[in-house]
Design a protein around this motif. Structure first.
Motif, PDB file in Angstrom:
ATOM      1  N   CYS A   1      -1.603  12.888 -11.153  1.00 45.63           N
ATOM      2  CA  CYS A   1      -1.955  11.504 -11.472  1.00 45.63           C
ATOM      3  C   CYS A   1      -3.332  11.510 -12.120  1.00 45.63           C
ATOM      4  CB  CYS A   1      -1.922  10.626 -10.213  1.00 45.63           C
ATOM      5  SG  CYS A   1      -3.197  11.048  -9.010  1.00 45.63           S
ATOM      6  N   GLU A   2      -3.989  10.367 -12.175  1.00 44.35           N
ATOM      7  CA  GLU A   2      -5.278  10.296 -12.865  1.00 44.35           C
ATOM      8  C   GLU A   2      -6.392  10.959 -12.080  1.00 44.35           C
ATOM      9  OE1 GLU A   2      -7.905   9.460 -15.969  1.00 44.35           O
ATOM     10  OE2 GLU A   2      -5.721   9.500 -15.866  1.00 44.35           O
ATOM     11  N   LEU A   3      -6.478  10.698 -10.762  1.00 46.70           N
ATOM     12  CA  LEU A   3      -7.604  11.196  -9.955  1.00 46.70           C
ATOM     13  C   LEU A   3      -7.183  12.132  -8.825  1.00 46.70           C
ATOM     14  CD1 LEU A   3      -9.652   7.877  -9.650  1.00 46.70           C
ATOM     15  CD2 LEU A   3     -10.034   9.759 -11.242  1.00 46.70           C
ATOM     16  N   GLY A   4      -5.894  12.330  -8.623  1.00 43.97           N
ATOM     17  CA  GLY A   4      -5.435  13.244  -7.584  1.00 43.97           C
ATOM     18  C   GLY A   4      -5.078  12.605  -6.270  1.00 43.97           C
ATOM     19  N   GLN A   5      -5.249  11.292  -6.153  1.00 42.47           N
ATOM     20  CA  GLN A   5      -4.952  10.625  -4.889  1.00 42.47           C
ATOM     21  C   GLN A   5      -3.510  10.153  -4.819  1.00 42.47           C
ATOM     22  OE1 GLN A   5      -8.092   7.652  -5.033  1.00 42.47           O
ATOM     23  NE2 GLN A   5      -9.431   8.914  -3.776  1.00 42.47           N
TER      24      GLN A   5
END
Length: 346
Positions: free
Chosen positions: A302-306
């Protein structure tokens, strides 16, 4: 009395134990410090018997409910607390026993309606009623400056001047004070006229705590915070590094499915070469169509890893045992100048 003070930023928690019986209470525990509390108790030879919140916190996430499940011990709060998971509701003037220690409750509404202080021998744990050089604010839900004035000037400050004060917050690295020191030097306590004190509290114009809505929701309901959900997901999921994924992409590793769980617009603006698109919000509904073979090795990103960590945990719960998450996200991938494709899926 055995006393351990644990700071989490400006939040203060206390492990209080009886050296004779080895029984202990944990006061105002914070969710990120659970392992620390348990390690301290083990080091000191203490067994935690009670988990206590001095009030419904609005600026941090209480660990009482999670620890109660883990340790099978009761959560204790003042009797008017709205939290449904409280096991022992206690009233003004009542006590709980810790071996030879007596923890006596003093109801001190004002910061919140369920605020209480705990007096133990020559110490008082004041929650957010009385701070070192300050007092609790009264502009959050159930706060009342009139009630705080009474709690302070008619009750708490009438304790012996030598009684040590241990608050639930301090942002300047101070560990404790005394009732006498606070009466003499606490700026807010110099407003000893009721009307002047109430006016002062109403005119403080403080900024809201960062996570006030989420903290109140979780602490009042026993629900989970986003950080807790992420931590639990990360504990169940293995990860792959950015360089490892880059090497597999360049080697055209056909055994690995890269699953981008962002929305379509973000995916089409730039994605890992060969990645498939399956937005997190559609994962459960489309998983059988998009991932018919549960034995495949899958990496979520994803964008930030969360969000990808949550997605990987969900897929594992759904029967995909070989799912991993990307350690980092597409933002880090771009910063590293790793290869990108753009546009729709091929």
């Amino acid at each position: 009395m055995i006393l351990e003070q644990i700071a989490t930023g400006g939040c203060q928690s206390y492990l209080v134990g009886c050296s004779d019986s080895s029984s202990a209470a944990l006061i105002d525990p914070e969710i990120s410090q659970i392992d620390h509390y348990l390690a301290l108790a083990a080091r000191d030879g203490l067994r935690i018997r009670y988990l206590i919140d001095t009030h419904t916190h609005a600026d941090h996430f209480s660990a009482t409910r999670q620890l109660a499940r883990q340790l099978a011990v009761p959560v204790l709060m003042y009797r008017t607390s709205a939290a449904p998971f409280v096991d022992m509701r206690i009233g003004d003037g009542e006590m709980v026993m810790l071996g030879r220690l007596r923890l006596q409750v003093m109801h001190t509404p004002g910061h919140t309606s369920d605020s209480m202080c705990l007096q133990i021998e020559d110490s008082v744990f004041t929650g957010d009623t009385l701070l070192i050089g300050g007092t609790g604010r009264t502009d959050l839900p159930s706060g009342d400056p009139e009630a705080l004035y009474d709690s302070l000037f008619q009750r708490l400050l009438k304790l012996e001047p030598k009684v040590r004060v241990f608050p639930a917050h301090d942002y300047k690295g101070r560990q404790s004070s005394t009732i006498g020191e606070e009466i003499a030097s606490n700026p807010r306590l110099q407003k000893r006229d009721r009307a002047a004190f109430v006016d002062m509290m109403r005119e403080l114009n403080l900024s809201m705590p960062r996570h006030v809505t989420e903290a109140l929701r979780t602490n009042m309901s026993g629900g989970k915070s986003v950080a807790q959900l992420l931590a639990e997901a990360a504990a169940r999921v293995p990860f792959m590094s950015l360089p490892e994924l880059k090497a597999r992409v360049e080697a055209a590793d056909e055994d690995l499915i890269v699953l981008d769980v962002r929305e379509r617009e973000a995916y089409e603006s730039g994605h890992v070469p060969g990645a498939r698109l399956l937005p997190r919000g559609q994962l459960e509904l489309r998983v059988n169509q998009e991932l018919p073979d549960p034995t495949r090795r899958i990496l979520t990103c994803c964008e930030l890893g969360q969000v990808s960590t949550l997605a990987a945990a969900t897929l594992r719960e759904m029967g995909f045992p070989h799912v991993v998450a990307l350690d980092g996200g597409m933002k880090a991938w771009r910063v590293a100048a790793y290869p990108l494709n753009s546009g729709a899926e091929p």
